[in-house]
Scaffold this active site. Structure first.
Site, mmCIF file in Angstrom:
data_model
loop_
_atom_site.group_PDB
_atom_site.id
_atom_site.type_symbol
_atom_site.label_atom_id
_atom_site.label_comp_id
_atom_site.label_asym_id
_atom_site.label_seq_id
_atom_site.Cartn_x
_atom_site.Cartn_y
_atom_site.Cartn_z
ATOM 1 N N GLY A 39 36.355 41.454 36.620
ATOM 2 C CA GLY A 39 36.196 42.875 36.382
ATOM 3 C C GLY A 39 37.470 43.550 35.924
ATOM 4 O O GLY A 39 37.729 43.673 34.730
ATOM 5 N N ASP A 99 37.382 45.430 46.190
ATOM 6 C CA ASP A 99 37.522 45.383 47.643
ATOM 7 C C ASP A 99 36.151 45.266 48.312
ATOM 8 O O ASP A 99 35.976 44.487 49.250
ATOM 9 C CB ASP A 99 38.255 46.624 48.151
ATOM 10 C CG ASP A 99 39.712 46.666 47.681
ATOM 11 O OD1 ASP A 99 40.324 45.591 47.570
ATOM 12 O OD2 ASP A 99 40.220 47.765 47.425
ATOM 13 N N HIS A 122 45.883 42.522 46.107
ATOM 14 C CA HIS A 122 45.859 43.793 46.833
ATOM 15 C C HIS A 122 45.727 43.454 48.316
ATOM 16 O O HIS A 122 44.976 42.547 48.686
ATOM 17 C CB HIS A 122 44.677 44.639 46.357
ATOM 18 C CG HIS A 122 44.599 46.015 46.944
ATOM 19 N ND1 HIS A 122 45.694 46.679 47.472
ATOM 20 C CD2 HIS A 122 43.545 46.864 47.086
ATOM 21 C CE1 HIS A 122 45.307 47.873 47.890
ATOM 22 N NE2 HIS A 122 44.019 47.999 47.679
ATOM 23 N N GLY A 151 44.650 45.478 35.057
ATOM 24 C CA GLY A 151 44.506 44.164 34.449
ATOM 25 C C GLY A 151 44.535 44.230 32.928
ATOM 26 O O GLY A 151 45.021 43.310 32.267
ATOM 27 N N ASP A 206 49.917 51.327 47.782
ATOM 28 C CA ASP A 206 48.982 51.298 46.663
ATOM 29 C C ASP A 206 47.940 52.406 46.785
ATOM 30 O O ASP A 206 47.693 53.146 45.827
ATOM 31 C CB ASP A 206 48.294 49.931 46.593
ATOM 32 C CG ASP A 206 47.488 49.763 45.313
ATOM 33 O OD1 ASP A 206 48.105 49.534 44.259
ATOM 34 O OD2 ASP A 206 46.250 49.862 45.366
#
Length: 346
Positions: A39, A99, A122, A151, A206
């Site tokens: 993704g 996540d 992450h 990305g 983050d």
């Protein structure tokens, strides 16, 4: 590793001079790197690793994203598999799903990790594991390389011969070789330089950055200034040029290159004086909100909000509606017109 002075504080960083691509290939020569998820981070990291000569496979469920992986040259049955198959075939398992996706898939893969290395970009799932229920086996390496950018940017900059700065961390070092594997993967994905952190610090900084100056705060700032200008009779073109276009096209490249003071020095004396006077007022107004944000992140409240909302069955539809509402705001419609009028497009 090299010592560098960051504003008076000396930190240790790693560059390709200290940890070469040849060394990275040697460290990972017997590894099969399984990238789970294609993704946001998956395409950039997988393609960069492949182009750098590493043995890479991709794990992705069938659908549009699976088709994108095929279009990028990943071959079903050879280098492109289901998530479960990729976990079985890989020796380094790169958890680059969202996540929410990591939480969802964990029960199906957690018992297939014996003797493998678990890699993250992450710290979310591990840092808030009491909420995510992602608890790695104690006898495996758990490591992280976290690019400080998307990305897409990671891939674009790699193709341009540049690299995105990345943090790195080792959560578990069962093999005794986890640090070398981490640095090798960082070099492999095309990191600019690598700086050391922990899963806790990365996850906290983050989420703070995303909600703060990188995305949330800057959108709020743009909206506030644009609305004030419009409410006082300024046209959409004038308001969006003074709020967004001049910043992104003229000023940001200046302070990105040599710092904010250099950008100030290349603006008018009137702009300099006003900016110097008003910056402290904004800092004092905003800092309490940033502290509130940081504590909300550190406590796990922001993580829980993400887990709860992202797990809803209609989350994607709600997200798309929110993004469409942003897209349809007058400010961003005016900005779109400005972009079309840039000289390079005419």
């Amino acid at each position: 590793m090299a010592e560098m002075n960051f504003g008076g504080v000396v930190e240790t960083v790693v560059t390709k001079k200290e940890f070469t691509l040849e060394k990275a290939r040697e460290v990972l020569k017997n590894e099969t790197i399984a990238v789970l998820g294609y993704g946001i981070q998956g395409p950039g990291q997988a393609c960069n690793l492949r182009d750098n000569g590493f043995n890479v496979i991709v794990g992705q469920r069938k659908g549009k994203t699976y088709d994108k992986a095929k279009a990028d040259g990943w071959v079903p049955g050879k280098t492109l598999f289901s998530i479960e198959e990729a976990v079985e075939k890989g020796t380094i398992i790169c958890m680059l799903l969202s996540d929410a996706g990591q939480i969802s898939v964990w029960p199906t893969i957690k018992d297939k990790l014996e003797g493998k290395t678990l890699y993250y970009s992450h710290g979310f799932a591990i840092n808030w594991q009491e909420r995510t229920k992602v608890v790695p086996p104690k006898d495996i390496d758990v490591i992280m390389v976290a690019p400080k950018g998307s990305g897409t940017s990671l891939r674009t900059m790699f193709q341009e011969g540049r690299g995105i700065n990345c943090s790195f961390a080792v959560y578990q070092n069962a093999s005794g070789k986890a640090t070398d594997k981490t640095l090798a993967l960082g070099v492999g994905i095309g990191a600019g330089y690598l700086f050391k952190t922990t899963f806790q610090r990365e996850a906290t900084s983050d989420l703070t950055g995303e909600r703060g100056s990188l995305m949330g705060a800057i959108e709020g700032l743009f909206e506030a200034q644009y609305d004030v200008l419009r409410e006082h009779g300024h046209s959409p073109s004038e308001a969006v040029n003074e709020t967004i276009e001049e910043l992104t096209q003229s000023l940001m490249p200046l302070f990105a290159e040599k710092g904010m003071d250099w950008m100030y020095a290349n603006c008018s004396t009137t702009a300099q004086r006003g900016a110097l006077d008003w910056a402290p007022r904004f800092r004092e107004a905003i800092k309490p909100v940033m502290e509130w944000l940081y504590l909300s992140v550190k406590s796990g409240e922001e993580a829980q909000i993400s887990i709860d909302k992202n797990s809803q069955s209609d989350y994607r539809e709600k997200l798309n509606a929110e993004l469409k509402a942003m897209h349809d705001k007058e400010m961003w419609r005016a900005a779109a017109t400005c972009r079309e009028l840039r000289p390079e497009r005419n």
